[in-house]
Design a protein around this motif. Structure first.
Motif, PDB file in Angstrom:
ATOM      1  N   GLY A 125      35.377  25.031 -60.273  1.00 26.44           N
ATOM      2  CA  GLY A 125      34.946  25.282 -61.580  1.00 26.44           C
ATOM      3  C   GLY A 125      33.495  24.583 -61.840  1.00 26.44           C
ATOM      4  O   GLY A 125      33.034  25.000 -62.680  1.00 26.44           O
ATOM      5  N   THR A 126      33.138  23.706 -61.054  1.00 22.35           N
ATOM      6  CA  THR A 126      31.835  23.227 -60.964  1.00 22.35           C
ATOM      7  C   THR A 126      31.267  22.982 -59.521  1.00 22.35           C
ATOM      8  O   THR A 126      29.933  22.677 -59.508  1.00 22.35           O
ATOM      9  CB  THR A 126      31.839  21.699 -61.540  1.00 22.35           C
ATOM     10  OG1 THR A 126      32.647  20.892 -60.597  1.00 22.35           O
ATOM     11  CG2 THR A 126      32.328  21.610 -62.733  1.00 22.35           C
ATOM     12  N   SER A 146      26.675  20.450 -64.877  1.00 26.02           N
ATOM     13  CA  SER A 146      26.371  20.397 -66.313  1.00 26.02           C
ATOM     14  C   SER A 146      27.320  21.061 -67.369  1.00 26.02           C
ATOM     15  O   SER A 146      27.464  20.757 -68.534  1.00 26.02           O
ATOM     16  CB  SER A 146      25.064  21.645 -66.681  1.00 26.02           C
ATOM     17  OG  SER A 146      25.574  22.922 -66.290  1.00 26.02           O
ATOM     18  N   ALA A 147      28.483  21.781 -66.951  1.00 27.15           N
ATOM     19  CA  ALA A 147      29.626  22.177 -67.911  1.00 27.15           C
ATOM     20  C   ALA A 147      30.786  22.716 -66.956  1.00 27.15           C
ATOM     21  O   ALA A 147      30.571  22.653 -65.788  1.00 27.15           O
ATOM     22  CB  ALA A 147      29.200  23.306 -68.659  1.00 27.15           C
ATOM     23  N   TRP A 148      31.880  22.755 -67.821  1.00 31.45           N
ATOM     24  CA  TRP A 148      33.198  23.564 -66.818  1.00 31.45           C
ATOM     25  C   TRP A 148      32.913  24.874 -66.628  1.00 31.45           C
ATOM     26  O   TRP A 148      32.396  25.473 -67.423  1.00 31.45           O
ATOM     27  CB  TRP A 148      34.335  22.942 -67.666  1.00 31.45           C
ATOM     28  CG  TRP A 148      35.631  23.427 -67.046  1.00 31.45           C
ATOM     29  CD1 TRP A 148      35.944  23.172 -65.557  1.00 31.45           C
ATOM     30  CD2 TRP A 148      36.621  24.314 -67.745  1.00 31.45           C
ATOM     31  NE1 TRP A 148      37.132  23.819 -65.410  1.00 31.45           N
ATOM     32  CE2 TRP A 148      37.698  24.355 -66.595  1.00 31.45           C
ATOM     33  CE3 TRP A 148      36.876  24.800 -68.616  1.00 31.45           C
ATOM     34  CZ2 TRP A 148      38.854  25.166 -66.534  1.00 31.45           C
ATOM     35  CZ3 TRP A 148      38.174  25.541 -68.822  1.00 31.45           C
ATOM     36  CH2 TRP A 148      39.034  25.649 -67.856  1.00 31.45           C
ATOM     37  N   ASN A 176      29.155  32.041 -63.310  1.00 24.05           N
ATOM     38  CA  ASN A 176      28.926  30.940 -64.179  1.00 24.05           C
ATOM     39  C   ASN A 176      29.363  31.377 -65.668  1.00 24.05           C
ATOM     40  O   ASN A 176      28.548  32.019 -66.216  1.00 24.05           O
ATOM     41  CB  ASN A 176      27.476  30.631 -63.950  1.00 24.05           C
ATOM     42  CG  ASN A 176      27.293  29.259 -65.010  1.00 24.05           C
ATOM     43  OD1 ASN A 176      27.753  29.114 -65.954  1.00 24.05           O
ATOM     44  ND2 ASN A 176      26.300  28.296 -64.404  1.00 24.05           N
ATOM     45  N   VAL A 177      30.584  31.141 -65.952  1.00 24.03           N
ATOM     46  CA  VAL A 177      31.178  31.471 -67.275  1.00 24.03           C
ATOM     47  C   VAL A 177      30.378  30.786 -68.413  1.00 24.03           C
ATOM     48  O   VAL A 177      29.924  31.525 -69.485  1.00 24.03           O
ATOM     49  CB  VAL A 177      32.438  31.149 -67.405  1.00 24.03           C
ATOM     50  CG1 VAL A 177      33.182  31.624 -68.682  1.00 24.03           C
ATOM     51  CG2 VAL A 177      33.383  31.742 -66.091  1.00 24.03           C
ATOM     52  N   LYS A 178      30.072  29.640 -68.187  1.00 27.23           N
ATOM     53  CA  LYS A 178      29.442  29.171 -69.353  1.00 27.23           C
ATOM     54  C   LYS A 178      28.093  29.374 -69.622  1.00 27.23           C
ATOM     55  O   LYS A 178      27.665  29.429 -70.953  1.00 27.23           O
ATOM     56  CB  LYS A 178      29.424  27.439 -69.043  1.00 27.23           C
ATOM     57  CG  LYS A 178      28.863  26.511 -70.086  1.00 27.23           C
ATOM     58  CD  LYS A 178      29.663  26.330 -71.280  1.00 27.23           C
ATOM     59  CE  LYS A 178      29.231  25.483 -72.181  1.00 27.23           C
ATOM     60  NZ  LYS A 178      30.127  25.288 -73.781  1.00 27.23           N
ATOM     61  N   HIS A 198      28.569  38.601 -70.882  1.00 28.87           N
ATOM     62  CA  HIS A 198      28.899  37.398 -71.446  1.00 28.87           C
ATOM     63  C   HIS A 198      30.045  36.849 -71.216  1.00 28.87           C
ATOM     64  O   HIS A 198      31.219  37.407 -71.147  1.00 28.87           O
ATOM     65  CB  HIS A 198      29.001  37.680 -73.088  1.00 28.87           C
ATOM     66  CG  HIS A 198      29.149  36.474 -73.872  1.00 28.87           C
ATOM     67  ND1 HIS A 198      29.877  35.742 -74.434  1.00 28.87           N
ATOM     68  CD2 HIS A 198      27.719  35.885 -74.457  1.00 28.87           C
ATOM     69  CE1 HIS A 198      29.589  34.636 -74.951  1.00 28.87           C
ATOM     70  NE2 HIS A 198      28.132  34.748 -75.087  1.00 28.87           N
ATOM     71  N   CYS A 199      30.203  35.566 -70.563  1.00 31.83           N
ATOM     72  CA  CYS A 199      31.405  34.879 -69.747  1.00 31.83           C
ATOM     73  C   CYS A 199      31.810  35.790 -68.856  1.00 31.83           C
ATOM     74  O   CYS A 199      32.961  36.131 -68.701  1.00 31.83           O
ATOM     75  CB  CYS A 199      32.409  34.613 -70.883  1.00 31.83           C
ATOM     76  SG  CYS A 199      32.097  33.510 -72.260  1.00 31.83           S
ATOM     77  N   PRO A 200      31.012  35.806 -67.712  1.00 31.96           N
ATOM     78  CA  PRO A 200      31.686  36.493 -66.312  1.00 31.96           C
ATOM     79  C   PRO A 200      32.802  35.722 -65.727  1.00 31.96           C
ATOM     80  O   PRO A 200      32.656  34.583 -65.725  1.00 31.96           O
ATOM     81  CB  PRO A 200      30.272  36.659 -65.484  1.00 31.96           C
ATOM     82  CG  PRO A 200      29.421  35.417 -66.014  1.00 31.96           C
ATOM     83  CD  PRO A 200      29.551  35.451 -67.502  1.00 31.96           C
TER      84      PRO A 200
END
Length: 366
Positions: free
Chosen positions: A224-225, A245-247, A266-268, A291-293
């Motif tokens: 996830g990161t 930087s984010a989940w 990188n979904v975020k 958008h949100c892969p």
């Protein structure tokens, strides 16, 4: 004994060995131990390693250490016999001399299937196609792996220790499943034998597991990161890349056929990153249709497919991950928050699963 014959067309000679421990099941070997003088599949080499800790085994990337050196294969002539190997086969398989990762798919048709699994609308987070009649899907709600037939109907299942997040192919009949979102995070191995799912070994990780990919006896796992590299027995080699930087900045992953590029979603931040084998960033791809892969898949030719959940699209990127070659499907084609994508070479089709739905879309392509 095995018989070899040469063809005049462009073909490749592939010599495989049966696993010495489970040869009766027709399991092909992935490792060779010079000390034991035996061949082992992925499952059996792990058992062998625990029993003989000092034995060195050689995987398929080190076939020069196997009993039949590559230079001897080149000298074989028509109808020549290879003696002295109990568990050996020789295959003549037609191959492309040079694959084109930028060969763009053309969609010719679409089919829709509803998978009859008990999951109540949680969707199918991962799919893997072993052959035209061996499709594997993950059920995150009931923590199960399902085997589907060519009509995408359930013919078998196996329970998992935790929530399945992703699936990758190891051999023609073996897969690894990344499980996570729980106190139990790790990898479970399964094989398909005689139309049945067979449980294999497993190992745990000290981090969440959201994505998985395989290349030359190594597994690549995302948390996830971060992106990690593991041995097949579960030993952590190193952390290749991290973005805290984010989940879901390092969500799913895939490796190209030559193994020199690793793709992560990188979904975020709505990106697909191309990494070198040392984890350095080679390219960073963004696009209004991305958008949100979520899921990402690389075909045997190196064609890169990615599904974007919020934009409801399936994109094909070039083999470098630098640019979009085509938008293959959109919401107009029935996409509704797609989660995973894979290419089935046997049926020349792109298969897509969705979040909050058991619907599978199959796009016939050429």
């Amino acid at each position: 004994m095995a018989t070899f014959s040469r063809s005049t067309v462009e073909k490749v000679i592939v010599i495989d060995f049966y696993c010495a421990s489970c040869q009766k099941q027709g399991q092909w070997a992935e490792f060779y131990c010079k000390k034991c003088l035996k061949f082992y599949c992925v499952k059996c080499v792990i058992k062998h390693g625990k029993k003989f800790k000092r034995h060195v085994t050689y995987g398929t990337e080190d076939k020069k250490m196997w009993p039949v050196p590559e230079k001897e294969l080149q000298d074989l002539h028509e109808d020549k016999h290879i003696e002295g190997f109990c568990y050996i086969r020789i295959i003549l398989a037609e191959v492309s001399v040079q694959g084109d990762p930028d060969q763009v798919f053309s969609v010719e048709g679409k089919s829709e299937y509803d998978v009859s699994i008990p999951s109540d609308g949680m969707g199918i987070p991962a799919i893997c196609a072993l052959s035209d009649d061996q499709i594997l899907v993950a059920d995150i709600e009931y923590k199960r792996l399902y085997l589907l037939d060519d009509q995408y109907q359930v013919v078998g299942h196996s329970d998992l220790s935790s929530f399945p997040r992703d699936i990758c192919q190891i051999t023609p009949n073996e897969v690894a499943v990344a499980v996570g979102l729980n106190v139990t995070n790790g990898v479970q191995f399964f094989s398909v034998n005689g139309g049945q799912l067979v449980n294999g070994t497993k190992f745990t990780c000290q981090h969440d597991c959201s994505g998985i990919a395989y290349y030359l006896q190594h597994l690549y796992l995302t948390s996830g990161t971060a992106l990690f590299k593991y041995s097949m027995s579960g030993d952590l080699s190193n952390k290749l890349y991290e973005d805290t930087s984010a989940w879901r900045t390092v969500y799913k992953c895939a490796v190209n056929p030559s193994g020199d590029k690793i793709f992560i979603t990188n979904v975020k931040h709505h990106k697909v990153l191309t990494l070198a084998t040392d984890g350095s960033v080679l390219h960073m791809f963004t696009d209004p249709d991305l958008h949100c892969p979520c899921g990402i898949h690389v075909t045997d030719l190196g064609q890169v497919l990615v599904c974007a959940a919020s934009s409801n699209t399936i994109l094909q990127l070039d083999g470098e991950g630098k640019k979009k070659l085509a938008t293959l499907a959109t919401e107009r084609d029935g996409l509704n928050y797609p989660q995973s994508v894979c290419y089935n070479r046997s049926t020349a089709s792109i298969i897509v699963t969705h979040h909050l739905s058991n619907k599978i879309l199959v796009f016939k392509v050429k």
